[in-house]
Design an enzyme around this catalytic site. Structure first.
Site, PDB file in Angstrom:
ATOM      1  N   SER A  57      -2.513  14.168  15.729  1.00 38.59           N
ATOM      2  CA  SER A  57      -1.936  14.545  17.013  1.00 38.59           C
ATOM      3  C   SER A  57      -0.816  13.570  17.335  1.00 38.59           C
ATOM      4  O   SER A  57      -0.802  12.438  16.844  1.00 38.59           O
ATOM      5  CB  SER A  57      -3.006  14.469  18.112  1.00 38.59           C
ATOM      6  OG  SER A  57      -2.452  14.550  19.400  1.00 38.59           O
ATOM      7  N   TYR A  87      -9.451   9.477  23.037  1.00 39.08           N
ATOM      8  CA  TYR A  87      -8.785  10.418  22.129  1.00 39.08           C
ATOM      9  C   TYR A  87      -7.599   9.759  21.450  1.00 39.08           C
ATOM     10  O   TYR A  87      -7.397   9.902  20.239  1.00 39.08           O
ATOM     11  CB  TYR A  87      -8.332  11.655  22.906  1.00 39.08           C
ATOM     12  CG  TYR A  87      -7.743  12.746  22.035  1.00 39.08           C
ATOM     13  CD1 TYR A  87      -8.532  13.413  21.091  1.00 39.08           C
ATOM     14  CD2 TYR A  87      -6.411  13.120  22.159  1.00 39.08           C
ATOM     15  CE1 TYR A  87      -7.999  14.413  20.295  1.00 39.08           C
ATOM     16  CE2 TYR A  87      -5.872  14.123  21.368  1.00 39.08           C
ATOM     17  CZ  TYR A  87      -6.668  14.768  20.443  1.00 39.08           C
ATOM     18  OH  TYR A  87      -6.127  15.755  19.651  1.00 39.08           O
TER      19      TYR A  87
END
Length: 248
Positions: free
Chosen positions: A131, A144
C-alpha cells in the site's frame, strides 16, 4: 503445461478481481481464503478457478494448502486489512496484533511455504500487495502503516535474497482503492464513515484496476522485474492531497 497462480484473500475485493483476471490470462488459479462459500461462487462463475480454504494466520492451514499443490508459478500475497483508525496513543494492541499477523506474518508464512515451488517452476513470480501506507505515514494510520512498512521491507529484502534464483519479486502499492469491504472493515461496520473516505472523489481506483496491474506485472518476460509499482487514482496526488468535488 498450464501455470498455477495462488491468490490469497480471494473471497472479495482485490483478491477476487485478481483471481478472475489471472484465470482469463490462462492460469490455473487457486483462489484461497477463509470464506469458502464465496470462493465456490467465484469458481462457478469463472473457468480455471479452484477454491481452497486458507487462513494465513494459521501455519497448519498454510501448510495444508502448500501440501495440496503440485506446482506454483505465481503467488499473490493479497490477504490483509486495516482495523481501526484511532491515534497511536489510543490504539488497541489487539488491532495492531491482528494487522501484523495478517499483513506481515501471513505473507511470511505463505512465502516460506511456496518459495520452493516458485523456484522449481523456473520462472516464479512472488507478488506482495502492499500500500502507499507502506511509503508514508499519516494520522490514524497507526498499526496499518506500521504493518505495510514491514511488508514493504520484506519485499525489498526478498528481492536481495532471491536475486540469484529464478523468482521475480513484485511489490504492488495501491493508493485509494474503493472495494466493498476494506473501509467498512476498518471502521468496524460503520457504512457512513466508510463512505466518507471516498466522498467527492469521482474515480477512486477499483479492484479491477489493481488486478490489471498485477496481471501485467506477472506476465512480463522472465528477465523483466517490476520491483515496485505505485498506483493511485488521478485525483490522489499524495496520501493527504485528494481532489474532491463538493456535494450537489
Amino acid at each position: 503445461m498450464t501455470k498455477t497462480a495462488v491468490v490469497t484473500g480471494a473471497s472479495s475485493g482485490i483478491g477476487w478481481a485478481t483471481a478472475r483476471r489471472l484465470a482469463t490470462e490462462g492460469y490455473d488459479v487457486v483462489a484461497a481464503a477463509r470464506r469458502v462459500d464465496r470462493l465456490e461462487k467465484l469458481a462457478a462463475e469463472v473457468a480455471g478457478v479452484r477454491p481452497m480454504a486458507l487462513d494465513v494466520t494459521s501455519q497448519e492451514s498454510v501448510d495444508a494448502l502448500a501440501g495440496a499443490l503440485d506446482r506454483c508459478d505465481v503467488l499473490v500475497n493479497n490477504a490483509g486489512g486495516a482495523f481501526g483508525l484511532e491515534p497511536v496513543i489510543e490504539a488497541d494492541p489487539a488491532d495492531w496484533q491482528r494487522m501484523y499477523d495478517v499483513n506481515v506474518l501471513g505473507t511470511l508464512r505463505m512465502t516460506k511455504a511456496l518459495a520452493p515451488k516458485l523456484v522449481e517452476s523456473g520462472d516464479g513470480v512472488l507478488v506482495l500487495l502492499t500500500s502507499t501506507a507502506g511509503l508514508v505515514a499519516y494520522e490514524g494510520g497507526g498499526g496499518y502503516v506500521a504493518a505495510k512498512h514491514a511488508q514493504k521491507s520484506m519485499a525489498e529484502t526478498l528481492r536481495l535474497e532471491l536475486y540469484d534464483r529464478p523468482v521475480r519479486v513484485v511489490e504492488i502499492a495501491p493508493g485509494m482503492v474503493r472495494t466493498e469491504e476494506f473501509a467498512l472493515t476498518r471502521f468496524r461496520g460503520d457504512q457512513e464513515a466508510a463512505d466518507r473516505v471516498y466522498q467527492g472523489v469521482a474515480h477512486p481506483l477499483t479492484a479491477d484496476d489493481v488486478a490489471d496491474a498485477i496481471a501485467w506485472s506477472v506476465t512480463r518476460p522472465a528477465h523483466f522485474n517490476v520491483d515496485r509499482m505505485v498506483i493511485r487514482p488521478r485525483a490522489q496526488a499524495a496520501q493527504h492531497r485528494v481532489h474532491r468535488t463538493p456535494a450537489p
